[in-house]
Design a protein around this motif. Structure first.
Motif, PDB file in Angstrom:
ATOM      1  N   ALA A 253       2.061   6.368  -7.029  1.00  0.00           N
ATOM      2  CA  ALA A 253       1.041   7.264  -7.578  1.00  0.00           C
ATOM      3  C   ALA A 253       1.472   8.723  -7.443  1.00  0.00           C
ATOM      4  CB  ALA A 253      -0.291   7.032  -6.871  1.00  0.00           C
TER       5      ALA A 253
ATOM      6  N   GLY B 155      -2.071  12.559  -3.063  1.00  0.00           N
ATOM      7  CA  GLY B 155      -1.722  11.550  -2.073  1.00  0.00           C
ATOM      8  C   GLY B 155      -2.622  11.595  -0.853  1.00  0.00           C
TER       9      GLY B 155
ATOM     10  N   SER C 138      -5.340  -0.789  -3.610  1.00  0.00           N
ATOM     11  CA  SER C 138      -4.374  -1.328  -2.653  1.00  0.00           C
ATOM     12  C   SER C 138      -4.853  -1.150  -1.218  1.00  0.00           C
ATOM     13  CB  SER C 138      -3.027  -0.641  -2.856  1.00  0.00           C
ATOM     14  OG  SER C 138      -2.102  -1.064  -1.896  1.00  0.00           O
TER      15      SER C 138
ATOM     16  N   ILE D 130      -4.250   3.627  -5.713  1.00  0.00           N
ATOM     17  CA  ILE D 130      -4.190   3.714  -4.255  1.00  0.00           C
ATOM     18  C   ILE D 130      -5.434   3.086  -3.630  1.00  0.00           C
ATOM     19  CG2 ILE D 130      -4.146   5.299  -2.300  1.00  0.00           C
ATOM     20  CD1 ILE D 130      -2.533   7.227  -3.969  1.00  0.00           C
ATOM     21  N   THR D 131      -6.595   3.347  -4.203  1.00  0.00           N
ATOM     22  CA  THR D 131      -7.850   2.833  -3.647  1.00  0.00           C
ATOM     23  C   THR D 131      -7.868   1.310  -3.623  1.00  0.00           C
ATOM     24  OG1 THR D 131      -9.012   4.767  -4.488  1.00  0.00           O
ATOM     25  CG2 THR D 131     -10.348   2.858  -3.893  1.00  0.00           C
TER      26      THR D 131
ATOM     27  N   CYS E 176       2.252   1.749  -3.371  1.00  0.00           N
ATOM     28  CA  CYS E 176       1.261   2.308  -4.306  1.00  0.00           C
ATOM     29  C   CYS E 176       1.113   3.808  -4.107  1.00  0.00           C
ATOM     30  CB  CYS E 176      -0.086   1.623  -4.128  1.00  0.00           C
ATOM     31  SG  CYS E 176      -0.166  -0.032  -4.824  1.00  0.00           S
ATOM     32  N   ILE E 177       1.047   4.222  -2.850  1.00  0.00           N
ATOM     33  CA  ILE E 177       0.950   5.658  -2.576  1.00  0.00           C
ATOM     34  C   ILE E 177       2.178   6.379  -3.116  1.00  0.00           C
ATOM     35  CG2 ILE E 177       0.806   7.406  -0.767  1.00  0.00           C
ATOM     36  CD1 ILE E 177      -0.678   5.332   0.950  1.00  0.00           C
TER      37      ILE E 177
ATOM     38  N   THR F  76       0.832  -1.205   0.000  1.00  0.00           N
ATOM     39  CA  THR F  76       0.000   0.000   0.000  1.00  0.00           C
ATOM     40  C   THR F  76       0.864   1.251   0.000  1.00  0.00           C
ATOM     41  OG1 THR F  76      -1.732  -1.169   1.198  1.00  0.00           O
ATOM     42  CG2 THR F  76      -1.817   1.234   1.214  1.00  0.00           C
ATOM     43  N   ARG F  77       1.897   1.247   0.853  1.00  0.00           N
ATOM     44  CA  ARG F  77       2.801   2.396   0.871  1.00  0.00           C
ATOM     45  C   ARG F  77       3.521   2.558  -0.461  1.00  0.00           C
ATOM     46  NH1 ARG F  77       6.532   0.931   4.327  1.00  0.00           N
ATOM     47  NH2 ARG F  77       5.545  -0.860   5.305  1.00  0.00           N
TER      48      ARG F  77
ATOM     49  N   THR G  27      -6.628  11.304  -1.833  1.00  0.00           N
ATOM     50  CA  THR G  27      -6.954   9.968  -2.313  1.00  0.00           C
ATOM     51  C   THR G  27      -6.958   8.955  -1.175  1.00  0.00           C
ATOM     52  OG1 THR G  27      -5.990  10.452  -4.455  1.00  0.00           O
ATOM     53  CG2 THR G  27      -6.269   8.148  -3.900  1.00  0.00           C
ATOM     54  N   VAL G  28      -5.984   9.041  -0.310  1.00  0.00           N
ATOM     55  CA  VAL G  28      -5.914   8.100   0.810  1.00  0.00           C
ATOM     56  C   VAL G  28      -7.126   8.268   1.721  1.00  0.00           C
ATOM     57  CG1 VAL G  28      -4.655   7.564   2.922  1.00  0.00           C
ATOM     58  CG2 VAL G  28      -3.435   7.785   0.774  1.00  0.00           C
TER      59      VAL G  28
ATOM     60  N   CYS H 298       1.006   7.894   4.715  1.00  0.00           N
ATOM     61  CA  CYS H 298       1.354   8.986   3.798  1.00  0.00           C
ATOM     62  C   CYS H 298       2.596   9.743   4.245  1.00  0.00           C
ATOM     63  CB  CYS H 298       0.190   9.972   3.684  1.00  0.00           C
ATOM     64  SG  CYS H 298      -1.231   9.336   2.786  1.00  0.00           S
TER      65      CYS H 298
END
Length: 781
Positions: free
Chosen positions: A29, A362, A275, A272-273, A25-26, A22-23, A365-366, A312
Motif C-alpha cells: 500500500a 502507512g 489484512s 491494510i485494514t 500489505c502495508i 499484513t506486513r 492507516t495502521v 510499520c
C-alpha cells in the motif's frame, strides 16, 4: 522483561509467518501510493518544464499600460521579474514581409530571454544596434541567409535594411502560418515600429514570486490600473501545473484529480485494514491468555496498536525505499526510450511530498485499522479465548445454513460469507472499491482521445489553403503533391460559406463542405446517429455536424434553390467538424460530386497533406515550390510534435494508473480471501475430521469467495457508475458536449479482473488445507 509491552518483539518473532501477509500489505500500500504520486509529481514537473520551454515561465501579461504604469507595476513587492514586449503584424495582416513572406516583428530587452527560454538564440548574439535582428531558423532555411548578411524588410510605407546577428528556433505559431519572425532590441523596435504597434500588442510580461497567490495579485493589478479582462493574459498551462489557475476547465480537472487521489488512498487503507483485522482475529487466544495473566482491556488495546506500529518499522521503510528506486527507474527508462518527449523529466529526483504522503498513509492507516481488532481482542472472555474455541464461538449464529437451494458445502460457504455483516461489508467493500477506482479513472481515457487531435487519423502535417477560403486551389495540385515520394496521403475540401438552403419552409444559411473518400470514412467513424452503409448510386451520403443551434437533424430534408423540386435528406449526424472553425453556422458535409452538383464549382479551399515518417525538411521545401501564388502554406509538424508529447505523457500516466489499479485489485482480492480462509482454518480442520472431502472444501471456499465477489460487484457498480458519470461530465461533457454512455468496455475489463482474481484466490487456501494433516489443521494457530 520488565513491562508487558516487552512481549511485542517476542510475539513478533513467534507469529512472523502470520504477520507476513499484513506486513506485505502495508509495504504494498505504501509502495503503490508513493509510486503513483511520485510519478504524478515527476509528470507535473516535466509538464511544468515543458511549458516553460515552449511558452515561457511568465505567469501573466498586461496589455495597454503606459511606461509610467509599467514602472509602478514593476515596483509591486510580489513581482520577481518583469519585461516589456512589443509585437507588430501579429495577425499577419499589416503588410510586413521579407521576400514576400509575412513577417512578425518583435521587440524586447534581455530580461525577456529569462522569461522565454524558447527565444534564446541558437546562433549569434542579442542585437546591440538598432538595425540588428535575430531571425527565426525558417528564414535561414528558406532564403539561405547567414549571420552577418543583410535582408530587406518591406513595410507598408518603406523598406528597411537589417543585419542578421543571430537565429532562434521556429515557433509552432509561425510554422503553422508559414511566417518569419524578426526580433529587435527595445530601442530598435521603438525607433522603427512604435507608431504602428497597437496598444493591445504592447505588453508587460510578469513572473511572480514563489508561493504567492497569483490570482489575487492579478486581481489587485487589474483593479489598480483599471484593466479589462481582455487586457490580461495568463500562462494557463504553467499556472495549471502550479495549481494556480482559475480557468473553469482547469478547476474541473483539479476536482477530478482530487477525487482520484482520494480514491487511491482509500484503496490502500482498505487493503491494510482488511489484512490487519484478519491477522489480529487469528490470535484471539493469545490476547485471552494475556487477560488471564492480568492484562486489562486498555492494556490489550495498547499492545495491539504498538504491535501494529512495530510492523510499520520495516514495511513502511521498505515501501518508501522501493518507491524511490522504482520512480528513478521509470524516469530513466522514459528518458532513454523517448528523449524527445521526456527530456525534461527529472532523472534522480525525490518527491518529498509523496514520501510524506506514503509515510502518513502507512502510519495513520495502521493505527486506524488497529482500533477495531484491538477492541475485539480486549472484549474476549479469557476462558473462551484460552479454551481453543475463540473462532468457533466468538460470533455465534442464530440461523443455520439453508440447504434448500444449494448443496451443504455451497450453503456453508455462503453462510460463512454472510454470517458476519461487518466482515461481509469489509470484504465486499474491498472488492467494490477496486471496481469504483477503475470506473473513476476510465473517463480519463475518453478525455485523452478528445483532447489530442494531432493523433487522430485525419490530422495533417501540412495544410495548403486559399488566402480567402475561396475555391481557387486546383485539384491538379493535390494530384501533383500526392506523387511526391515523401507524401503518405493527400485530401482536399471545398467549402461554400453561407449557402442558402430551404428546410421546413424556411431559408437557412449553411456551410457546405465536400469530403473525399478518406474524410467520408472518418466522418462515418464519428457518427452520433444515422446511416453507415455505402452511399446509394444516385447520390452520396449527406451528414450534418451536431450543434444545439443546428435545426438540421437526422432525416431532415432541404433543397438548395427555392424553386427546385429536388430535395436532399440528411443521412447522419457527426459529433464534430475537426479541421477548422466554422463560425457557428450549421454545417452540411457531402461528397465531391454532390458538392459540384449543388454549387457548380470544382476547386479546393484546403488541401491537407500527411507525410511519411522519413520525410525531411528538404522534402517540405520541395513541396513548397509546387505552390502557386495566392495560397498559404502551414507546417503543423512542430505543433503536432508538441501535442504528441503531451499525449504520450498523459497516456503513460492514465494507463499506468489503470494497470496499478488492476494489480491492486488482484492482490487485494487474493489476499483478502486467503486471510479469510486462514481465520477459519480450525473450522475447516474440524470439517475434514468429520468426513468432508477436499472437493467439498474447495466448493465451500469457492462459494464464500464468490459471495464476496458478487456483493462487491453489485456495490461497486452501484457506486462506481454514478461516479463515472460525474467525472465524465466534468472531463468530457463540460468541454466537448458528449453525452455519457454506459462504459461497457471498462466494466467488462474490471469485472473480468475481479472474477479472475476470485478464482485465483481459491487456489492457495484450498491447496493449503488439502496438504495439511487434520490434526495440524485443527491445532493451527
Amino acid at each position: 522483561m520488565k513491562h508487558y509491552l516487552d512481549l511485542i518483539p517476542i510475539s513478533e518473532k513467534v507469529h512472523r509467518r502470520q504477520s507476513r501477509m499484513t506486513r506485505a500489505c502495508i509495504f504494498l500500500a505504501v509502495f503503490l501510493v508513493t509510486v503513483i504520486f511520485s510519478m504524478a509529481d515527476m509528470q507535473i514537473r516535466t509538464e511544468k518544464n515543458q511549458a516553460i520551454q515552449s511558452d515561457g515561465k511568465w505567469h501573466a501579461c498586461f496589455a495597454g499600460l503606459t511606461e509610467e504604469e509599467g514602472q509602478l507595476l514593476s515596483a509591486r513587492p510580489k513581482i520577481q521579474e518583469i519585461s516589456w514586449y512589443g509585437v507588430t503584424n501579429y495577425g499577419l495582416d499589416m503588410g510586413y514581409t521579407v521576400s514576400g513572406t509575412q513577417t512578425v516583428l518583435c521587440g524586447f530587452d534581455k530580461s525577456f530571454l529569462e522569461l522565454f527560454p524558447v527565444a534564446k538564440t541558437t546562433q549569434g548574439t542579442y542585437p546591440v544596434k538598432d538595425n540588428e535582428v535575430i531571425a527565426t531558423e525558417s528564414l535561414k532555411d528558406q532564403l539561405g541567409i547567414q549571420i552577418g548578411d543583410t535582408l530587406s524588410l518591406k513595410t507598408p510605407d518603406r523598406f528597411l535594411t537589417l543585419t542578421v546577428c543571430g537565429f532562434t528556433k521556429n515557433t509552432s505559431m509561425l510554422t503553422k502560418h508559414d511566417a518569419f519572425g524578426l526580433f529587435f532590441n527595445t530601442s530598435g523596435y521603438q525607433k522603427f515600429f512604435s507608431e504602428d504597434t497597437l496598444a493591445s500588442d504592447s505588453v508587460y510580461y510578469v513572473q511572480f514570486t514563489p508561493y504567492c497567490n497569483i490570482q489575487k495579485e492579478i486581481s489587485e493589478i487589474q483593479t489598480q490600473f483599471g484593466l479589462y479582462e481582455k487586457q490580461i493574459t495568463q500562462n494557463t498551462k504553467l499556472l495549471a501545473m502550479m495549481f494556480q489557475s482559475n480557468d473553469s476547465y482547469m478547476l474541473q480537472l483539479y476536482l477530478t484529480a482530487a477525487v482520484l487521489a482520494f480514491l487511491v488512498m482509500v484503496a490502500g487503507i482498505l487493503m491494510i485494514t482488511s489484512s490487519l483485522n484478519s491477522n489480529i482475529s487469528q490470535r484471539i487466544e493469545f490476547f485471552g491468555l494475556m487477560r488471564c495473566l492480568g492484562a486489562t482491556p486498555k492494556q490489550i488495546r495498547r499492545f495491539v496498536r504498538r504491535e501494529a506500529l512495530c510492523w510499520c518499522k520495516t514495511a513502511v521503510f521498505l515501501g518508501l525505499t522501493a518507491s524511490i528506486l522504482v520512480t528513478w527507474g521509470l524516469c530513466a527508462m522514459l528518458r532513454f526510450l523517448s528523449p524527445g518527449l521526456f527530456l525534461q523529466m527529472p532523472a534522480f529526483s525525490v518527491s518529498w511530498a509523496s514520501l510524506i504522503l506514503g509515510l502518513s498513509i502507512g502510519l495513520i492507516t495502521v493505527l486506524l485499522a488497529a482500533i477495531s481488532p484491538a477492541k475485539k481482542a480486549s472484549r474476549v472472555s479469557p476462558l473462551t479465548a484460552v479454551s481453543g474455541n475463540a473462532h468457533a464461538f466468538a460470533q455465534p449464529s442464530n440461523k443455520s445454513a439453508s440447504t434448500r437451494l444449494f448443496s451443504v458445502e455451497i450453503a456453508l460457504g455462503i453462510h460463512h460469507a454472510a454470517g458476519s455483516k461487518k466482515n461481509l461489508i469489509l470484504m465486499a467493500g474491498s472488492f467494490a472499491f477496486s471496481i469504483i477506482l477503475f470506473l473513476a479513472f476510465s473517463p480519463a481515457v475518453s478525455f485523452l482521445n478528445h483532447a489530442f487531435n494531432p493523433l487522430k487519423p485525419y490530422a495533417p502535417d501540412l495544410t495548403i489553403s486559399s488566402d480567402d477560403s475561396s475555391l481557387t486551389i486546383s485539384k491538379n495540385l493535390a494530384s501533383q503533391i500526392a506523387e511526391h515520394p515523401a507524401v503518405k496521403r493527400v485530401y482536399g475540401r471545398s467549402i461554400s460559406s453561407n449557402l442558402t438552403v430551404r428546410t421546413k419552409g424556411k431559408d437557412l444559411a449553411v456551410n457546405l463542405v465536400s469530403y473525399e473518400e478518406h474524410q467520408l470514412q472518418w466522418a462515418k467513424d464519428a457518427l452520433l446517429e444515422g446511416e453507415t452503409k455505402q452511399p446509394k448510386v444516385e447520390r452520396s451520403l449527406i451528414f450534418t455536424v451536431y450543434s444545439q443551434d443546428n435545426p438540421l437533424t437526422l432525416h431532415s430534408t432541404f433543397s438548395v434553390n427555392a424553386d427546385s423540386s429536388k430535395e436532399f435528406s440528411v443521412d447522419g449526424v457527426v459529433s464534430s467538424y475537426p479541421f477548422h472553425s466554422m463560425d457557428g453556422t450549421p454545417t452540411i458535409i457531402c461528397s465531391e460530386p454532390l458538392f459540384l452538383e449543388l454549387t457548380g464549382k470544382n476547386g479546393y479551399s484546403f488541401i491537407d497533406v500527411q507525410l511519411k515518417k522519413e520525410a525531411s525538411d528538404e522534402d517540405v521545401q520541395e513541396l513548397r515550390t509546387l505552390l502557386p501564388e495566392g495560397v498559404s502554406f502551414s507546417d503543423l509538424r512542430l505543433s503536432n510534435q508538441e501535442t504528441t508529447g503531451a499525449f504520450y505523457s498523459c497516456a503513460l500516466f492514465i494507463y499506468g494508473f489503470l494497470v496499478v489499479i488492476a494489480l491492486i485489485s488482484v492482490f487485494n482480492i487474493v489476499n483478502s480471501i486467503a486471510l479469510s480462509v486462514t481465520s477459519r482454518i480450525q473450522q475447516y480442520g474440524s470439517m475434514r475430521a468429520i468426513g468432508m472431502s477436499s472437493r467439498q472444501l474447495t466448493k465451500m471456499v469457492a462459494a464464500e469467495a464468490m459471495t464476496y465477489g458478487f456483493c462487491g460487484i453489485l456495490a461497486g457498480c452501484a457506486a462506481g457508475l454514478p461516479l463515472n458519470r460525474f467525472l465524465f461530465q466534468r472531463l468530457v461533457s463540460f468541454r466537448w458536449g458528449d453525452a455519457w454512455t454506459l462504459p461497457v468496455f471498462a466494466l467488462l475489463v474490471i469485472l473480468s479482473v475481479v472474477l479472475l482474481s476470485v478464482l485465483l484466490s481459491i487456489l492457495g487456501p484450498t491447496r493449503r488445507i488439502r496438504n495439511l494433516v487434520i490434526v495440524d489443521t485443527i491445532n493451527d494457530l
